[in-house]
Design a protein around this motif. Structure first.
Motif, mmCIF file in Angstrom:
data_model
loop_
_atom_site.group_PDB
_atom_site.id
_atom_site.type_symbol
_atom_site.label_atom_id
_atom_site.label_comp_id
_atom_site.label_asym_id
_atom_site.label_seq_id
_atom_site.Cartn_x
_atom_site.Cartn_y
_atom_site.Cartn_z
ATOM 1 N N ALA A 1 0.839 -1.203 0.000
ATOM 2 C CA ALA A 1 0.000 0.000 0.000
ATOM 3 C C ALA A 1 0.874 1.253 0.000
ATOM 4 C CB ALA A 1 -0.927 -0.010 1.213
ATOM 5 N N ALA A 2 1.925 1.244 0.814
ATOM 6 C CA ALA A 2 2.818 2.405 0.881
ATOM 7 C C ALA A 2 3.510 2.648 -0.458
ATOM 8 C CB ALA A 2 3.854 2.204 1.983
ATOM 9 N N LEU A 3 3.913 1.570 -1.132
ATOM 10 C CA LEU A 3 4.549 1.725 -2.438
ATOM 11 C C LEU A 3 3.590 2.350 -3.446
ATOM 12 C CD1 LEU A 3 6.564 -1.605 -2.706
ATOM 13 C CD2 LEU A 3 7.512 0.707 -2.675
ATOM 14 N N HIS A 4 2.347 1.953 -3.411
ATOM 15 C CA HIS A 4 1.357 2.539 -4.333
ATOM 16 C C HIS A 4 1.125 4.013 -4.024
ATOM 17 C CE1 HIS A 4 -0.197 -0.613 -6.988
ATOM 18 N NE2 HIS A 4 0.183 -1.438 -6.026
ATOM 19 N N LEU A 5 1.093 4.351 -2.742
ATOM 20 C CA LEU A 5 0.847 5.745 -2.372
ATOM 21 C C LEU A 5 2.064 6.642 -2.616
ATOM 22 C CD1 LEU A 5 -1.189 5.213 0.907
ATOM 23 C CD2 LEU A 5 -2.054 5.888 -1.351
ATOM 24 N N ALA A 6 3.249 6.040 -2.705
ATOM 25 C CA ALA A 6 4.472 6.820 -2.903
ATOM 26 C C ALA A 6 4.834 7.010 -4.373
ATOM 27 C CB ALA A 6 5.634 6.140 -2.178
ATOM 28 N N ARG A 7 4.022 6.519 -5.260
ATOM 29 C CA ARG A 7 4.313 6.706 -6.687
ATOM 30 C C ARG A 7 4.365 8.190 -7.011
ATOM 31 N NH1 ARG A 7 0.597 2.415 -10.040
ATOM 32 N NH2 ARG A 7 1.780 0.579 -9.482
ATOM 33 N N ASN B 1 3.266 9.821 -9.565
ATOM 34 C CA ASN B 1 1.980 10.294 -10.092
ATOM 35 C C ASN B 1 0.868 9.405 -9.542
ATOM 36 O OD1 ASN B 1 3.210 12.300 -11.707
ATOM 37 N ND2 ASN B 1 3.722 10.738 -13.220
ATOM 38 N N THR B 2 0.647 9.471 -8.254
ATOM 39 C CA THR B 2 -0.360 8.631 -7.618
ATOM 40 C C THR B 2 -1.730 8.950 -8.197
ATOM 41 O OG1 THR B 2 0.933 8.580 -5.588
ATOM 42 C CG2 THR B 2 -1.379 7.969 -5.410
ATOM 43 N N SER B 3 -2.411 7.900 -8.653
ATOM 44 C CA SER B 3 -3.739 8.067 -9.244
ATOM 45 C C SER B 3 -4.798 7.570 -8.265
ATOM 46 C CB SER B 3 -3.830 7.272 -10.542
ATOM 47 O OG SER B 3 -3.783 5.885 -10.265
ATOM 48 N N ALA B 4 -6.048 7.762 -8.647
ATOM 49 C CA ALA B 4 -7.154 7.259 -7.831
ATOM 50 C C ALA B 4 -7.104 5.735 -7.749
ATOM 51 C CB ALA B 4 -8.484 7.719 -8.414
ATOM 52 N N ASP B 5 -6.641 5.084 -8.819
ATOM 53 C CA ASP B 5 -6.498 3.625 -8.792
ATOM 54 C C ASP B 5 -5.458 3.194 -7.758
ATOM 55 O OD1 ASP B 5 -8.414 3.267 -10.743
ATOM 56 O OD2 ASP B 5 -6.960 3.085 -12.376
ATOM 57 N N ALA C 1 16.623 -0.307 -2.666
ATOM 58 C CA ALA C 1 17.009 -1.099 -3.852
ATOM 59 C C ALA C 1 16.571 -0.429 -5.144
ATOM 60 C CB ALA C 1 16.378 -2.486 -3.750
ATOM 61 N N GLY C 2 15.874 0.689 -5.046
ATOM 62 C CA GLY C 2 15.462 1.406 -6.250
ATOM 63 C C GLY C 2 14.154 0.909 -6.830
ATOM 64 N N PHE C 3 13.397 0.133 -6.056
ATOM 65 C CA PHE C 3 12.133 -0.400 -6.554
ATOM 66 C C PHE C 3 11.047 0.656 -6.458
ATOM 67 C CE2 PHE C 3 8.068 -2.522 -5.977
ATOM 68 C CZ PHE C 3 8.058 -3.350 -7.084
ATOM 69 N N MET C 4 10.400 0.900 -7.559
ATOM 70 C CA MET C 4 9.241 1.789 -7.584
ATOM 71 C C MET C 4 8.491 1.470 -8.855
ATOM 72 S SD MET C 4 7.331 3.998 -6.181
ATOM 73 C CE MET C 4 8.294 4.267 -4.737
ATOM 74 N N TRP C 5 7.180 1.273 -8.725
ATOM 75 C CA TRP C 5 6.393 0.979 -9.920
ATOM 76 C C TRP C 5 6.364 2.168 -10.823
ATOM 77 C CZ3 TRP C 5 3.853 -1.413 -5.540
ATOM 78 C CH2 TRP C 5 3.830 -2.811 -5.618
#
Length: 139
Positions: A76-82, A84-88, A135-139
């Protein structure tokens, strides 16, 4: 990472990353990435140890109960830290967070242990999130 002694774990790791490439659009280079193979080995060790310790009835069980919940919270934190966080992304983060809470409530143990497991899940999730970012992981 993979030796001749563990062909099953190696093929499982590569199969996972190949499926992630085909289904999620991940980079095909992950199939041969030593870093991602190392992550797979570490995850196998963590979840394997958690599986063994899950049947205990002492304080260690609380940490073990927190591990799968922490994975969901870290996701969840990874999704919120994108960037360009979208509603999805927000919706996904809400869903996996609720699933983490429901998973904790579904475990057959005392309410005190369930609450403690939820409390432990947050710092474990923060550590997992930090390691992914390191580690540089980010969607």
């Amino acid at each position: 990472m993979c030796s001749h002694r563990s062909p099953v774990s190696c093929s499982a790791s590569w199969s996972y990353y190949l499926a992630a490439t085909l289904i999620q659009g991940d980079d095909l280079a992950n199939v041969w990435s030593p870093l991602w193979t190392l992550f797979a080995v570490i995850a196998g060790c963590v979840f394997g140890a958690a599986g063994i310790l899950a049947r205990r009835t002492d304080r260690r069980q609380i940490v073990v109960l927190a591990v799968p919940v922490a994975v969901l919270f870290a996701e969840a934190a990874l999704h919120l830290a994108r960037p360009n966080t979208s509603a999805d992304d927000v919706g996904h983060a809400v869903i996996v967070t609720v699933l983490g809470v429901l998973l904790t409530l579904a475990v057959r143990t005392s309410w005190t242990r369930k609450a403690a497991a939820l409390g432990v899940a947050f710092p474990v999730a923060a550590a997992g999130y930090g390691l992914f970012r390191l580690a540089g992981f980010m969607w």
